[in-house]
Design a protein around this motif. Structure first.
Motif, PDB file in Angstrom:
ATOM      1  N   HIS A  80       0.845  -1.165  -0.071  1.00 31.72           N
ATOM      2  CA  HIS A  80      -0.052   0.263  -0.167  1.00 31.72           C
ATOM      3  C   HIS A  80       0.916   1.471  -0.023  1.00 31.72           C
ATOM      4  CE1 HIS A  80      -4.284   1.304   0.745  1.00 31.72           C
ATOM      5  NE2 HIS A  80      -3.873   1.930   0.502  1.00 31.72           N
ATOM      6  N   MET A  81       1.300   2.080  -1.209  1.00 30.39           N
ATOM      7  CA  MET A  81       1.294   2.673  -0.940  1.00 30.39           C
ATOM      8  C   MET A  81       0.810   3.783  -1.102  1.00 30.39           C
ATOM      9  SD  MET A  81       4.242   3.795  -5.082  1.00 30.39           S
ATOM     10  CE  MET A  81       2.808   3.753  -6.034  1.00 30.39           C
ATOM     11  N   TYR A  82       1.595   5.494  -0.061  1.00 31.74           N
ATOM     12  CA  TYR A  82       0.970   6.249  -0.474  1.00 31.74           C
ATOM     13  C   TYR A  82       2.066   7.756   0.114  1.00 31.74           C
ATOM     14  CZ  TYR A  82       2.326   6.938   4.208  1.00 31.74           C
ATOM     15  OH  TYR A  82       2.807   6.495   5.949  1.00 31.74           O
ATOM     16  N   GLY A  83       1.522   8.525  -0.034  1.00 33.58           N
ATOM     17  CA  GLY A  83       1.580   9.449  -0.409  1.00 33.58           C
ATOM     18  C   GLY A  83       1.527  11.076  -0.604  1.00 33.58           C
ATOM     19  N   PRO A  84       1.857  12.524  -0.884  1.00 32.94           N
ATOM     20  CA  PRO A  84       1.402  13.383  -2.040  1.00 32.94           C
ATOM     21  C   PRO A  84       1.339  12.991  -3.261  1.00 32.94           C
ATOM     22  CG  PRO A  84       3.429  13.946  -0.032  1.00 32.94           C
ATOM     23  CD  PRO A  84       3.524  12.908   0.054  1.00 32.94           C
TER      24      PRO A  84
ATOM     25  N   ARG B 114      -2.482  -4.601   6.876  1.00 33.05           N
ATOM     26  CA  ARG B 114      -1.158  -3.856   5.716  1.00 33.05           C
ATOM     27  C   ARG B 114      -0.099  -3.511   5.874  1.00 33.05           C
ATOM     28  NH1 ARG B 114      -4.668  -6.213   3.807  1.00 33.05           N
ATOM     29  NH2 ARG B 114      -6.086  -6.060   2.224  1.00 33.05           N
ATOM     30  N   ASP B 115       1.122  -3.610   4.988  1.00 33.23           N
ATOM     31  CA  ASP B 115       2.057  -3.241   4.981  1.00 33.23           C
ATOM     32  C   ASP B 115       1.878  -1.995   3.781  1.00 33.23           C
ATOM     33  OD1 ASP B 115       4.631  -2.299   4.727  1.00 33.23           O
ATOM     34  OD2 ASP B 115       5.279  -4.645   4.222  1.00 33.23           O
ATOM     35  N   PHE B 116       2.352  -0.291   4.658  1.00 32.22           N
ATOM     36  CA  PHE B 116       1.899   0.812   4.092  1.00 32.22           C
ATOM     37  C   PHE B 116       3.541   1.485   4.078  1.00 32.22           C
ATOM     38  CE2 PHE B 116      -1.601   0.373   6.507  1.00 32.22           C
ATOM     39  CZ  PHE B 116      -3.059   1.196   5.642  1.00 32.22           C
ATOM     40  N   ILE B 117       3.758   1.736   3.063  1.00 30.55           N
ATOM     41  CA  ILE B 117       5.200   2.089   2.184  1.00 30.55           C
ATOM     42  C   ILE B 117       4.734   3.791   1.998  1.00 30.55           C
ATOM     43  CG2 ILE B 117       4.522   1.172   0.136  1.00 30.55           C
ATOM     44  CD1 ILE B 117       8.177   1.818   1.866  1.00 30.55           C
ATOM     45  N   TYR B 118       5.372   4.576   2.147  1.00 31.38           N
ATOM     46  CA  TYR B 118       5.803   5.798   2.007  1.00 31.38           C
ATOM     47  C   TYR B 118       6.112   6.398   0.506  1.00 31.38           C
ATOM     48  CZ  TYR B 118       6.049  11.070   2.501  1.00 31.38           C
ATOM     49  OH  TYR B 118       5.532  12.696   1.991  1.00 31.38           O
ATOM     50  N   ILE B 119       6.075   6.860  -0.682  1.00 31.49           N
ATOM     51  CA  ILE B 119       6.529   6.991  -1.816  1.00 31.49           C
ATOM     52  C   ILE B 119       7.925   7.172  -1.305  1.00 31.49           C
ATOM     53  CG2 ILE B 119       5.355   9.553  -1.460  1.00 31.49           C
ATOM     54  CD1 ILE B 119       6.034   7.384  -4.537  1.00 31.49           C
ATOM     55  N   ASP B 120       8.573   8.196  -0.447  1.00 29.04           N
ATOM     56  CA  ASP B 120      10.164   8.175  -0.661  1.00 29.04           C
ATOM     57  C   ASP B 120      10.737   7.235   0.106  1.00 29.04           C
ATOM     58  OD1 ASP B 120       8.760  11.366  -0.902  1.00 29.04           O
ATOM     59  OD2 ASP B 120      10.260  11.956   0.694  1.00 29.04           O
ATOM     60  N   ASP B 121      10.100   6.134   0.233  1.00 30.79           N
ATOM     61  CA  ASP B 121      11.042   5.046   0.268  1.00 30.79           C
ATOM     62  C   ASP B 121      11.010   4.515  -0.943  1.00 30.79           C
ATOM     63  OD1 ASP B 121      12.006   5.364   3.150  1.00 30.79           O
ATOM     64  OD2 ASP B 121      10.539   5.105   3.813  1.00 30.79           O
TER      65      ASP B 121
ATOM     66  N   PHE C 213      14.019   2.354  -5.560  1.00 31.41           N
ATOM     67  CA  PHE C 213      13.545   2.199  -7.045  1.00 31.41           C
ATOM     68  C   PHE C 213      15.407   2.277  -7.921  1.00 31.41           C
ATOM     69  CE2 PHE C 213       9.327   1.237  -7.800  1.00 31.41           C
ATOM     70  CZ  PHE C 213       8.845   0.320  -8.709  1.00 31.41           C
ATOM     71  N   LYS C 214      15.875   3.163  -7.046  1.00 34.10           N
ATOM     72  CA  LYS C 214      17.177   4.154  -6.995  1.00 34.10           C
ATOM     73  C   LYS C 214      17.907   2.471  -7.009  1.00 34.10           C
ATOM     74  CE  LYS C 214      16.537   8.637  -6.522  1.00 34.10           C
ATOM     75  NZ  LYS C 214      16.858   9.935  -5.267  1.00 34.10           N
TER      76      LYS C 214
ATOM     77  N   PRO D 172      13.935   1.070   4.599  1.00 35.10           N
ATOM     78  CA  PRO D 172      12.931   2.243   4.710  1.00 35.10           C
ATOM     79  C   PRO D 172      13.387   3.102   5.930  1.00 35.10           C
ATOM     80  CG  PRO D 172      12.471  -0.089   4.815  1.00 35.10           C
ATOM     81  CD  PRO D 172      13.435  -0.120   4.508  1.00 35.10           C
ATOM     82  N   LYS D 173      12.781   4.202   5.737  1.00 43.17           N
ATOM     83  CA  LYS D 173      13.301   5.193   6.289  1.00 43.17           C
ATOM     84  C   LYS D 173      11.579   5.869   7.100  1.00 43.17           C
ATOM     85  CE  LYS D 173      17.372   6.483   4.179  1.00 43.17           C
ATOM     86  NZ  LYS D 173      18.169   7.909   3.264  1.00 43.17           N
ATOM     87  N   TYR D 174      10.948   5.583   6.585  1.00 46.40           N
ATOM     88  CA  TYR D 174       9.942   6.395   7.182  1.00 46.40           C
ATOM     89  C   TYR D 174       8.953   5.331   7.771  1.00 46.40           C
ATOM     90  CZ  TYR D 174      11.516  10.571   3.920  1.00 46.40           C
ATOM     91  OH  TYR D 174      11.973  11.762   3.376  1.00 46.40           O
ATOM     92  N   SER D 175       8.278   5.529   9.158  1.00 43.41           N
ATOM     93  CA  SER D 175       7.478   5.474   9.563  1.00 43.41           C
ATOM     94  C   SER D 175       6.233   5.640   9.310  1.00 43.41           C
ATOM     95  CB  SER D 175       7.450   5.587  11.436  1.00 43.41           C
ATOM     96  OG  SER D 175       6.763   7.268  11.744  1.00 43.41           O
ATOM     97  N   ASN D 176       5.314   5.226   9.631  1.00 41.42           N
ATOM     98  CA  ASN D 176       3.381   5.421   9.984  1.00 41.42           C
ATOM     99  C   ASN D 176       3.282   7.237   9.759  1.00 41.42           C
ATOM    100  OD1 ASN D 176       2.957   2.959   8.520  1.00 41.42           O
ATOM    101  ND2 ASN D 176       1.936   2.299   9.986  1.00 41.42           N
ATOM    102  N   LYS D 177       4.031   7.521  10.946  1.00 44.80           N
ATOM    103  CA  LYS D 177       3.585   8.652  11.515  1.00 44.80           C
ATOM    104  C   LYS D 177       4.353   9.818  10.272  1.00 44.80           C
ATOM    105  CE  LYS D 177       4.301  11.607  15.734  1.00 44.80           C
ATOM    106  NZ  LYS D 177       5.357  11.946  17.592  1.00 44.80           N
ATOM    107  N   ASP D 178       5.694   8.989  10.507  1.00 48.54           N
ATOM    108  CA  ASP D 178       6.229  10.241   8.677  1.00 48.54           C
ATOM    109  C   ASP D 178       5.044  10.923   7.798  1.00 48.54           C
ATOM    110  OD1 ASP D 178       8.461  10.846  11.156  1.00 48.54           O
ATOM    111  OD2 ASP D 178       9.827   9.382  10.263  1.00 48.54           O
ATOM    112  N   GLY D 179       5.143   9.301   7.489  1.00 47.83           N
ATOM    113  CA  GLY D 179       4.841   9.792   6.082  1.00 47.83           C
ATOM    114  C   GLY D 179       3.356  10.389   6.332  1.00 47.83           C
ATOM    115  N   ILE D 180       2.699   9.602   7.276  1.00 47.50           N
ATOM    116  CA  ILE D 180       0.636  10.030   7.389  1.00 47.50           C
ATOM    117  C   ILE D 180       1.228  11.664   7.343  1.00 47.50           C
ATOM    118  CG2 ILE D 180      -0.957  10.707   8.681  1.00 47.50           C
ATOM    119  CD1 ILE D 180      -0.393   7.911   9.185  1.00 47.50           C
ATOM    120  N   THR D 181       2.554  12.517   7.969  1.00 51.57           N
ATOM    121  CA  THR D 181       2.571  13.560   9.102  1.00 51.57           C
ATOM    122  C   THR D 181       2.466  14.645   7.628  1.00 51.57           C
ATOM    123  OG1 THR D 181       3.204  13.322  10.900  1.00 51.57           O
ATOM    124  CG2 THR D 181       3.525  15.790  10.467  1.00 51.57           C
ATOM    125  N   LYS D 182       3.366  13.656   6.600  1.00 47.30           N
ATOM    126  CA  LYS D 182       3.977  14.407   5.562  1.00 47.30           C
ATOM    127  C   LYS D 182       2.726  14.638   4.488  1.00 47.30           C
ATOM    128  CE  LYS D 182       7.731  14.038   3.791  1.00 47.30           C
ATOM    129  NZ  LYS D 182       8.623  15.578   3.982  1.00 47.30           N
TER     130      LYS D 182
END
Length: 205
Positions: A50-54, A84-91, A96-97, A172-182
């Motif tokens: 489950h990818m998410y982000g701005p 689910r496994d939520f993954i923030y877009i920056d991760d 992919f890099k 992965p660098k972003y926790s759910n809290k960090d990703g949701i906040t952004k």
């Protein structure tokens, strides 16, 4: 086309959802199976959870959830017991890099799962989203868990195996809290629905 043009490697975006969930998931599954017929092209089949982000699609769940909070609408939901496994877009971008930087390590058909490597109950993720939203912009929205039935074909327990990516140094660098906040910051500062540009900016700092 890739075969005719002598493309050496093709990176596909796949899903970990049950192929029977909807025609979109089924089409991805069919394509993934079809790839196995091509022996002269290296296929990297990246299965993202489950990818998410701005800047996400309007029909994506997290986008919908935050927009309903901005509009103060009550939100009808299932019981939210799905794992689910939520993954923030920056991760995702970082992964992919890493794949591209190690492109020569992938041969023939390779299935590569992409996520944070951690399971989260959907209800917990939604409640966290509401809690963070209320820290910066109050909403009258209520979370109506159990008002909607489960999709009988939905995968209730998705666990991502990121060991292949980890072998190339993926962390992965972003926790759910960090990703949701952004993500909330983006929604509060977009398209005229902003509550405070300074507030939204501060969420990114």
């Amino acid at each position: 086309f890739a075969n005719d043009k002598n493309i050496k490697t093709f990176i596909n975006i796949n899903t970990l959802q049950n192929p029977m969930t909807n025609p979109y998931c089924m089409s991805k599954n069919h394509l993934s199976n079809y790839f196995r017929y091509f022996d002269n092209i290296n296929i990297i089949d990246v299965c993202i959870e489950h990818m998410y982000g701005p800047f996400d699609d309007n029909n994506k769940f997290i986008h919908y959830l935050i927009e309903q909070m901005i509009l103060n609408n009550n939100i009808k939901l299932s019981k939210g017991e799905q794992l689910r496994d939520f993954i923030y877009i920056d991760d995702v971008i970082n992964a992919f890099k890493i794949i591209i930087n190690n492109i020569d390590s992938f041969k023939k058909y390779t299935r590569c799962e992409l996520g944070s490597g951690k399971q989260t109950r959907l209800k917990d993720f939604i409640e966290l989203t509401l809690d963070i939203f209320n820290q910066y912009s109050n909403t009258n929205s209520k979370l109506l868990f159990g008002e909607k039935p489960y999709n009988p074909l939905e995968n209730m327990n998705i666990k991502t195996d990121i060991s292949l990516l980890q072998s190339f140094g993926y962390i992965p660098k972003y926790s759910n809290k960090d990703g949701i906040t952004k993500t909330i910051a983006y929604h509060l500062n977009r398209g005229g629905v902003t509550h405070s540009p300074i507030l939204a900016l501060s969420l990114f700092l």
